[in-house]
Enzyme design. Structure first.
Site, PDB file in Angstrom:
ATOM      1  N   LYS A  11       3.402   1.537  -4.886  1.00  0.00           N
ATOM      2  CA  LYS A  11       4.277   1.097  -5.982  1.00  0.00           C
ATOM      3  C   LYS A  11       3.531   1.090  -7.313  1.00  0.00           C
ATOM      4  CE  LYS A  11       4.978  -2.730  -3.572  1.00  0.00           C
ATOM      5  NZ  LYS A  11       4.372  -2.266  -2.320  1.00  0.00           N
ATOM      6  N   THR A  12       2.380   0.411  -7.309  1.00  0.00           N
ATOM      7  CA  THR A  12       1.618   0.268  -8.549  1.00  0.00           C
ATOM      8  C   THR A  12       1.105   1.632  -9.031  1.00  0.00           C
ATOM      9  OG1 THR A  12       0.991  -1.939  -7.808  1.00  0.00           O
ATOM     10  CG2 THR A  12      -0.255  -1.034  -9.652  1.00  0.00           C
TER      11      THR A  12
ATOM     12  N   HIS B  64       2.609  -7.075  -0.126  1.00  0.00           N
ATOM     13  CA  HIS B  64       2.002  -7.829   0.967  1.00  0.00           C
ATOM     14  C   HIS B  64       2.904  -8.983   1.393  1.00  0.00           C
ATOM     15  CE1 HIS B  64      -0.878 -10.178   3.254  1.00  0.00           C
ATOM     16  NE2 HIS B  64      -1.649  -9.091   3.288  1.00  0.00           N
TER      17      HIS B  64
ATOM     18  N   ASP C 195       0.784  -1.246   0.000  1.00  0.00           N
ATOM     19  CA  ASP C 195       0.000   0.000   0.000  1.00  0.00           C
ATOM     20  C   ASP C 195       0.813   1.292   0.000  1.00  0.00           C
ATOM     21  OD1 ASP C 195      -2.566  -0.607  -0.357  1.00  0.00           O
ATOM     22  OD2 ASP C 195      -3.252  -0.296   1.702  1.00  0.00           O
TER      23      ASP C 195
HETATM   24  N1  LIG Z   1      -2.570  10.447  -1.470  1.00  0.00           N
HETATM   25  C1  LIG Z   1      -1.877   9.558  -2.141  1.00  0.00           C
HETATM   26  N2  LIG Z   1      -2.297   8.305  -2.232  1.00  0.00           N
HETATM   27  C2  LIG Z   1      -1.582   7.432  -2.928  1.00  0.00           C
HETATM   28  C3  LIG Z   1      -0.374   7.789  -3.546  1.00  0.00           C
HETATM   29  N3  LIG Z   1       0.141   6.700  -4.173  1.00  0.00           N
HETATM   30  C4  LIG Z   1      -0.744   5.705  -3.930  1.00  0.00           C
HETATM   31  N4  LIG Z   1      -1.763   6.123  -3.190  1.00  0.00           N
HETATM   32  C5  LIG Z   1      -2.863   5.299  -2.694  1.00  0.00           C
HETATM   33  O1  LIG Z   1      -2.366   4.274  -1.879  1.00  0.00           O
HETATM   34  C6  LIG Z   1      -3.099   3.095  -2.048  1.00  0.00           C
HETATM   35  C7  LIG Z   1      -2.206   1.929  -2.382  1.00  0.00           C
HETATM   36  O2  LIG Z   1      -1.588   2.140  -3.608  1.00  0.00           O
HETATM   37  P1  LIG Z   1      -1.002   1.000  -4.476  1.00  0.00           P
HETATM   38  O3  LIG Z   1      -0.319   1.621  -5.647  1.00  0.00           O
HETATM   39  O4  LIG Z   1      -1.967  -0.061  -4.745  1.00  0.00           O
HETATM   40  O5  LIG Z   1       0.078   0.437  -3.461  1.00  0.00           O
HETATM   41  P2  LIG Z   1       1.114  -0.717  -3.712  1.00  0.00           P
HETATM   42  O6  LIG Z   1       2.378  -0.347  -3.062  1.00  0.00           O
HETATM   43  O7  LIG Z   1       1.189  -1.067  -5.142  1.00  0.00           O
HETATM   44  O8  LIG Z   1       0.461  -1.921  -2.899  1.00  0.00           O
HETATM   45  P3  LIG Z   1       0.807  -3.481  -3.054  1.00  0.00           P
HETATM   46  O9  LIG Z   1       1.162  -3.720  -4.450  1.00  0.00           O
HETATM   47  O10 LIG Z   1      -0.377  -4.237  -2.639  1.00  0.00           O
HETATM   48  O11 LIG Z   1       1.965  -3.724  -2.156  1.00  0.00           O
HETATM   49  C8  LIG Z   1      -4.098   3.370  -3.135  1.00  0.00           C
HETATM   50  O12 LIG Z   1      -5.333   3.645  -2.557  1.00  0.00           O
HETATM   51  C9  LIG Z   1      -3.560   4.598  -3.849  1.00  0.00           C
HETATM   52  O13 LIG Z   1      -4.562   5.429  -4.402  1.00  0.00           O
HETATM   53  C10 LIG Z   1       0.066   9.145  -3.443  1.00  0.00           C
HETATM   54  O14 LIG Z   1       1.122   9.543  -3.920  1.00  0.00           O
HETATM   55  N5  LIG Z   1      -0.719   9.982  -2.716  1.00  0.00           N
HETATM   56 MG   LIG Z   2       0.930  -2.799  -6.079  1.00  0.00          MG
END
Ligand SMILES: Nc1nc2c(ncn2[C@@H]2O[C@H](COP(=O)(O)OP(=O)(O)OP(=O)(O)O)[C@@H](O)[C@H]2O)c(=O)[nH]1
Ligand SMILES: [Mg+2]
Length: 651
Positions: A11-12, A59, A8
């Protein structure tokens, strides 16, 4: 480039903001709002370079997938959310990245929009402190927001700066790629994807899917970053359409390679435990991850009885499943519940023996091997260790393969090693330690001397083939080739000489006294008197006994007369050469009168040969290549003269 970081932290989202590609394509990923599978994207940089991107899950349940993704990357984009800072998978991912020997990182301090300037500064300080004394302490730290787009240009500029720092991967290696995804495309067939670990491969070439039945699979087409290409090289993402197998034949963790590599269930390795790992006992159960391969395993500490966090050890790992790994491959070990990474390491021997006893000698050898593998500069040392392990001559190609280095690199290292000698028959270099070679030389001289002593009445020595068996080379093609070369070299060094087709000590001369000479002549006459009958061994032995000639001497006399071509020794039977020559004249002349050949009965008629001797003589002539026979059965075979037979007789 591969992402890493806690769940969370964005990254994605960051990859989507950079490339406009959403890597979370699966329904479950959308529903749960987390990444589960590896995602793939790419970015075209201002410099004109194109960078492939692997997005990994953060995760803790999907660390295995993260290891698979991280195994083929050149540098990492570590994403840390500015509002939460360093979290468990931030450090776990960093540990894994370091273990996998990924040397460069860019830190994206994401979600910078959620914190004020002061907090952003604090978050940055926390990260800097945490990176201190790690290989990543000089990595750039960029505040970014995937939501507002803040800092993205700066991040792109940092990615661009990374490109020239990436070490060019070796393309000369054979091709290797772990399979990470498999699917069927309608009208096309099975498609498998992965990241190319080594080498290069082109459309139309063949690949093996290992472990497996070693069937060759033709590459119908290749895609890279969604576009059809003719070839892919190490570092590329690739999707292959292969002919020859069904989708169910492919499994994640299998290896596609153009070399028929050996599988293994045992490896020797050097491991380091992470700072937060549990203590490990002499034997422990672990999960082993290398590329996308994973297996339950038992790990045996070799140079320690117990291992605590932060320490190193040399171990032997016994895998439950077969795998294909090679020396220098990196791997990660986790606990069997799969919720904690213990550490990782590097393979120092992919085909070891089972080390049941931890002897000081074994540990010395393994420590030397580990230091050779870990200090990659010291290839010369590694070559020596590997040659000592083999103790036999080896082909340069094979040795380079074992060491996972280029042949050219191997050969240039050898120039500086006075202990290694290389030959160049047909460009195939054979390598052996000079100490080992000196030992072979000594053994060869000793063996021939013993032979001369025992066979004092013979001028001949030993044939090349006789050394194969004595040195255990019978099944080793390279070693046989080497033996021939060594004998020639010893002749050039005047250590050996040649008599007929045998190797002798220079100056060797048979010695025969009058009594021996008389006995030999008597034996010669005795066998000649049998005329067109074959004497039995019993008859010959009785003859010798009557004259108080020992069995040893009798054997020697027979060798002497055979060498002198007075006797023909064929299929354990003896017959006098003059008898054979008489028959040869008659039979070959006779056969020369017909192109269609003659049956055995006709041949017996003109020679007066017995039923027993006729087939014996004909088979002998056949083995000499003078005649060919067909229609073979017990009593009759139709014989014809060959060209060799003709020239033998001067026809
Ligand atoms: N406010 C804000 N929210 C963000 C930002 N980047 C990501 N988010 C939020 O954070 C949450 C998780 O983002 P993801 O990109 O799915 O996170 P991740 O690191 O890929 O998560 P995993 O792949 O499951 O490890 C989402 O609800 C995004 O909208 C940012 O720069 N600012
Ligand atoms: Mg991700």
């Amino acid at each position: 480039m591969g992402t890493a970081g806690h769940v969370d932290h964005g990254k994605t989202s960051l990859i989507k903001a950079l490339t406009n590609i959403d890597c979370d394509t699966h329904k479950e990923e959308k529903e749960r709002g987390i990444t589960i599978n590896l995602g793939f994207s790419h970015i075209d940089l201002p410099s004109g370079h194109s960078v492939g991107i692997i997005d990994v899950p953060g995760h803790k349940d999907f660390i295995n997938t993260m290891v698979g993704g991280a195994s083929s990357i050149d540098f990492v984009l570590m994403v840390i959310a500015a509002d939460s800072g360093i979290m468990p998978q931030t450090s776990e991912h960093f540990n894994i990245i370091e273990t996998l020997n990924i040397k460069k990182a860019i830190i994206a301090l994401n979600k910078i929009d959620l914190v004020d300037e002061e907090l952003a500064e604090l978050a940055k300080l926390e990260v800097m402190e945490w990176l201190e004394d790690t290989p990543y302490q000089d990595s750039p730290i960029i505040g970014v927001s995937s939501t507002t787009g803040q800092g993205l240009d700066e991040l792109i500029a940092e990615i661009d700066k990374m490109i020239p720092q990436i070490e060019e991967k070796e393309k000369g290696h054979f091709f290797r790629m772990f399979v990470d995804r498999i699917f069927t495309v309608k009208g096309i067939g099975s498609v498998v994807t992965g990241s190319v670990l080594n080498g290069e491969i082109k459309v139309g070439q063949d690949l093996f899917l290992l472990p497996g039945n070693k069937q060759k699979l033709r590459i119908r087409s290749i895609e890279k970053h969604g576009e059809t290409v003719d070839a892919v090289v190490s570092g590329d993402r690739a999707a292959f359409n292969l002919s020859g197998l069904k989708t169910e034949d492919f499994k994640r963790g299998m290896l596609l390679t153009n070399k028929d590599l050996e599988t293994t269930t045992m490896i020797d390795a050097h491991i380091s435990l992470f700072d937060n790992a549990d203590d490990l006992k002499l034997w422990s159960s672990i999960i082993f991850h290398s590329g996308t391969f994973e297996s339950q395993a038992r790990m045996h500490l070799l140079n320690k009885d117990r291992l605590t966090a932060g320490e190193d050890a040399i171990v032997q790992i016994h895998l439950e499943k077969e795998t294909i790994v090679i020396n220098k491959d990196k791997f990660v070990i986790r606990n069997t519940s799969g919720n904690k990474s213990y550490g990782g390491g590097v393979i120092i021997d992919a085909q070891p023996l089972h080390h049941r006893k931890r002897t000081p000698k074994l540990l010395d050898a393994l420590e030397l091997l580990a230091s050779g593998v870990l200090n990659e500069g010291n290839i010369a040392e590694l070559i020596k260790i590997e040659l000592k392990k083999e103790n036999n001559p080896v082909l340069a190609d094979e040795l380079a393969g074992n060491l996972n280095i280029q042949v050219t690199e191997l050969l240039s290292e050898i120039e500086s090693l006075d202990v290694v000698i290389s030959y160049q028959p047909d460009q195939q270099n054979i390598l052996i330690l000079s100490s080992v070679e000196n030992d072979y030389k000594k053994q060869i001289v000793d063996l021939i001397q013993q032979h001369h002593q025992k066979n004092y009445i013979l001028n001949s020595g030993l044939e090349e083939v006789e050394f194969y068996g004595k040195f255990g080379f019978s099944k080793n093609k390279t070693a046989k080739l080497y033996t021939g070369l060594l004998l020639k070299k010893m002749k050039a060094e005047k250590l050996l000489d040649v008599y007929k087709n045998t190797w002798i000590i220079p100056g060797h001369q048979a010695t025969i006294d009058n009594k021996t000479q008389a006995e030999i002549e008597a034996l010669n006459q005795f066998i000649k008197d049998f005329d067109m009958r074959l004497p039995t061994m019993a008859e010959i032995k009785t003859w010798a006994q009557d004259r108080r000639i020992t069995v040893e001497s009798l054997k020697l006399y027979i060798s002497y007369l055979t060498n002198r071509k007075s006797l023909v020794h064929y299929k354990n039977e003896l017959i006098h050469r003059e008898i054979v020559d008489g028959l040869k004249k008659k039979i070959l002349h006779f056969l020369n009168t017909s192109d269609d050949g003659f049956y055995i009965a006709e041949i017996r008629e003109i020679t007066g040969l017995t039923k027993k001797l006729a087939p014996f003589i004909l088979e002998y002539f056949k083995d000499e290549g003078w005649i060919i026979t067909s229609d073979y059965n017990k009593n009759s075979f139709n014989s014809k003269l060959t060209a060799k037979g003709r020239s033998e007789m001067g026809f």
